[in-house]
Design a protein around this motif. Structure first.
Motif, PDB file in Angstrom:
ATOM      1  N   GLY A 130      71.435 -26.416  91.027  1.00 47.83           N
ATOM      2  CA  GLY A 130      72.382 -25.301  91.035  1.00 47.83           C
ATOM      3  C   GLY A 130      73.159 -25.233  92.338  1.00 47.83           C
ATOM      4  O   GLY A 130      72.670 -25.664  93.386  1.00 47.83           O
ATOM      5  N   ALA A 197      68.227 -23.920  87.294  1.00 44.89           N
ATOM      6  CA  ALA A 197      69.461 -23.159  87.517  1.00 44.89           C
ATOM      7  C   ALA A 197      70.680 -24.064  87.320  1.00 44.89           C
ATOM      8  O   ALA A 197      71.698 -23.631  86.758  1.00 44.89           O
ATOM      9  CB  ALA A 197      69.457 -22.544  88.916  1.00 44.89           C
ATOM     10  N   LEU A 277      71.712 -11.823  92.705  1.00 47.66           N
ATOM     11  CA  LEU A 277      71.760 -12.889  93.715  1.00 47.66           C
ATOM     12  C   LEU A 277      73.000 -13.758  93.503  1.00 47.66           C
ATOM     13  O   LEU A 277      73.665 -14.135  94.467  1.00 47.66           O
ATOM     14  CB  LEU A 277      70.499 -13.773  93.641  1.00 47.66           C
TER      15      LEU A 277
ATOM     16  N   PHE B 222      65.412 -16.568  97.194  1.00 45.12           N
ATOM     17  CA  PHE B 222      66.803 -16.221  97.511  1.00 45.12           C
ATOM     18  C   PHE B 222      67.731 -17.425  97.430  1.00 45.12           C
ATOM     19  O   PHE B 222      68.872 -17.363  97.851  1.00 45.12           O
ATOM     20  CB  PHE B 222      66.855 -15.559  98.896  1.00 45.12           C
ATOM     21  N   HIS B 223      67.229 -18.529  96.883  1.00 48.22           N
ATOM     22  CA  HIS B 223      68.027 -19.760  96.781  1.00 48.22           C
ATOM     23  C   HIS B 223      68.583 -19.874  95.361  1.00 48.22           C
ATOM     24  O   HIS B 223      67.824 -19.810  94.400  1.00 48.22           O
ATOM     25  CB  HIS B 223      67.145 -20.969  97.094  1.00 48.22           C
ATOM     26  N   PRO B 224      69.930 -20.061  95.226  1.00 47.52           N
ATOM     27  CA  PRO B 224      70.513 -20.064  93.878  1.00 47.52           C
ATOM     28  C   PRO B 224      70.071 -21.247  93.009  1.00 47.52           C
ATOM     29  O   PRO B 224      70.222 -21.180  91.795  1.00 47.52           O
ATOM     30  CB  PRO B 224      72.024 -20.114  94.153  1.00 47.52           C
ATOM     31  N   ALA B 225      69.510 -22.284  93.595  1.00 47.79           N
ATOM     32  CA  ALA B 225      69.063 -23.421  92.783  1.00 47.79           C
ATOM     33  C   ALA B 225      67.568 -23.396  92.494  1.00 47.79           C
ATOM     34  O   ALA B 225      67.148 -23.787  91.405  1.00 47.79           O
ATOM     35  CB  ALA B 225      69.407 -24.738  93.489  1.00 47.79           C
ATOM     36  N   TYR B 226      66.743 -22.950  93.452  1.00 45.85           N
ATOM     37  CA  TYR B 226      65.309 -23.245  93.386  1.00 45.85           C
ATOM     38  C   TYR B 226      64.399 -22.042  93.169  1.00 45.85           C
ATOM     39  O   TYR B 226      63.173 -22.187  93.155  1.00 45.85           O
ATOM     40  CB  TYR B 226      64.870 -23.968  94.668  1.00 45.85           C
ATOM     41  N   ALA B 227      64.973 -20.847  93.003  1.00 41.80           N
ATOM     42  CA  ALA B 227      64.136 -19.649  92.940  1.00 41.80           C
ATOM     43  C   ALA B 227      63.155 -19.692  91.760  1.00 41.80           C
ATOM     44  O   ALA B 227      62.067 -19.125  91.831  1.00 41.80           O
ATOM     45  CB  ALA B 227      65.014 -18.398  92.861  1.00 41.80           C
TER      46      ALA B 227
END
Lengths: 331, 331
Positions: A130, A197, A277, B222-227
């Motif tokens: 993502g 994501a 977020l 808080f990470h858009p790829a890994y949350a």
């Protein structure tokens, strides 16, 4: 896919275990020729009961595994049925994590009989991670207090309601049943975790400003096994709007009795917090109830009480009007 | 694994891109014979620079890819170096998502030279889905305001500090570098999304009541790829205690400049809320700072201010005492 399908129910004892079969029956009825149950099955689609040979005689093209067990693995007890399907000349269509080709002897049997093994729960190769980059167009994501309580039905019904209003809208399937209904999509729960994501970002790409993607939700933030999939889908979808799906009779998470279902208020707060977020404007715009067990009077009271408590329109996608929630989405 | 390793740095321009190499150097220095950089590399481990032939002459057993790029794919530009490693008689060790055997010609070259291709980012087969069942023993999970700011170092240092106090403790590796250091673990980000929490449950199994598993965290809520990976690991780990890792100079999420890092207060709240789904007693018990860019005076002030604001012990696992946080864990 070679249609129509014979829907295999195995030994399912609760309709929630046969989500795939019910989804096909309800949203692609023209593709379903009958159902096939094993002894012990306590679920019916109210389609004609038949075995693979009888289905083949009625023109069936495929035996479709209509059960969606926790973990998504093919049960040992179904395997003779899959061989019987092949024997009858049917393709085998599966949304399980288990690859059909990994079942000893099945690929050879299919090859010998000239039929195909079709796994729809295979994500695309080379998915990106993502980025969080804001995309054009509008998106709605269905989310839930639990699994298996109406996220796919709600998304399909919302897509239809939007199109009926003349809005350019697409249903985006994120699970095997949705993919079988829509003919495309990404099976989110089969993606390698690092790319969840990113896969959701691919599922609803840039679109015209007034276009709506209606993204089928997965799992629940409140489920001890699947919340990670849910969160990746929430972040990658960047929903402008979410509809929260709930079953008023579900007191605890399915198959996890120590985990109570959250209140609607808590669920709304946590989904909005999570979605903001990647889209600070994300809001829950309505509540989709599964009211199959309620009388009309009980349903009316539930909706009135909930609307007064939360200030959000309530609906049952199979029973009531969706005008109010669509108005709110478009406002 | 055939040791010692030649650590390959590629064209890394920032130390955070070479996490794997730094981790090996710092926690398994006896296994590192030297470093090898490509032109453009701006990172050094301060080990002797050598090519594969020189490393082989010094007794190296393997060329280890020491870079951990976003997405975990082998870059085209490294491929000649991997062939050079094979040519020199070294095994190739990789923590990438890309399987080494998928690089055209590499497997044939390795076979011809009699060396092995070793992928450590392969999760076990047949992982279960999560159950949420409470396990015996105690667990601490390191979590972060972002990726790549000290979760692995903090977990390794806490494990050492506990053992120095006579506490029975194990480091549980959840990423490729940790696995290379510890010799076992589960690469959480390579697990199919549906099984993330289940994999985390397997990673820290039932143990004696006083035993501590110190679980290496992954990603960030808080990470858009890994949350999603992070949330699955939080739920499956059922941590009794969490240590929040933070870099005071990091103003935004790494490689995602539109995403500010959260305040410590917000991060503590969201991690505790998430973890309490599977362990209602979960609490953040300390803050681990990466203070490599701070003077002693600046560090003392940062710790005093943070301790006064949050009431939690602060430490830098590479620079300061961990007595206070260990006291709090054991209290």
């Amino acid at each position: 896919m070679r249609k129509p399908y014979l829907l295999f129910l195995g030994e399912a004892t609760h309709f929630s275990q046969a989500k795939t079969a019910f989804g096909l029956r309800d949203w692609a009825p023209e593709s379903c020729v009958g159902q096939w149950s094993l002894p012990g099955c306590a679920v019916t689609l109210e389609l004609a009961e038949m075995n693979p040979a009888q289905a083949a005689a009625k023109g069936a093209g495929s035996l479709l595994i209509g059960i969606a067990p926790v973990g998504g693995r093919v049960s040992e007890s179904w395997i003779p049925s899959l061989f019987a399907g092949i024997e009858a000349g049917l393709d085998i269509v599966s949304g399980m994590h288990t690859s059909l080709a990994d079942i000893p002897g099945l690929a050879d049997a299919a090859k010998a009989r000239g039929v195909r093994l079709v796994d729809v729960r295979r994500p695309p190769e080379n998915l990106p991670t993502g980025t969080g980059r804001k995309r054009s167009g509008k998106r709605l994501l269905t989310v839930g207090t639990d699994c298996a309580l109406g996220k796919k039905y709600t998304a399909l019904a919302l897509t239809k309601a939007l199109r009926d209003r003349g809005v350019d809208a697409d249903f985006r399937a994120s699970g095997q049943t949705g993919i079988l209904i829509a003919g495309s999509g990404i099976p989110m729960d089969a993606v390698v975790a690092d790319f969840t994501a990113g896969a959701a970002e691919c599922l609803s790409p840039d679109a015209a400003p007034a276009h709506w993607d209606i993204v089928e939700g997965q799992g629940s933030l409140f489920h001890p096994a699947y919340a990670g999939v849910t969160l990746g889908l929430v972040h990658g979808s960047q929903p402008d709007a979410m509809v929260l799906c709930h079953d008023p009779y579900r007191t605890h998470i399915i198959a996890a009795p120590d985990f109570p279902t959250p209140s609607l208020k808590v669920a709304i707060k946590q989904y909005e917090e999570a979605a903001q977020l990647t889209n600070p404007d994300a809001r829950v715009v309505g509540i989709s109830f599964n009211t199959s067990a309620l009388s009309d009077a009980e349903r009316s009271k539930l909706f009135a009480d909930t609307e007064s408590e939360l200030g959000l329109p309530c609906f049952d996608p199979l029973k009531t009007s969706m005008t109010a929630v669509v108005d709110r989405m478009l406002a």
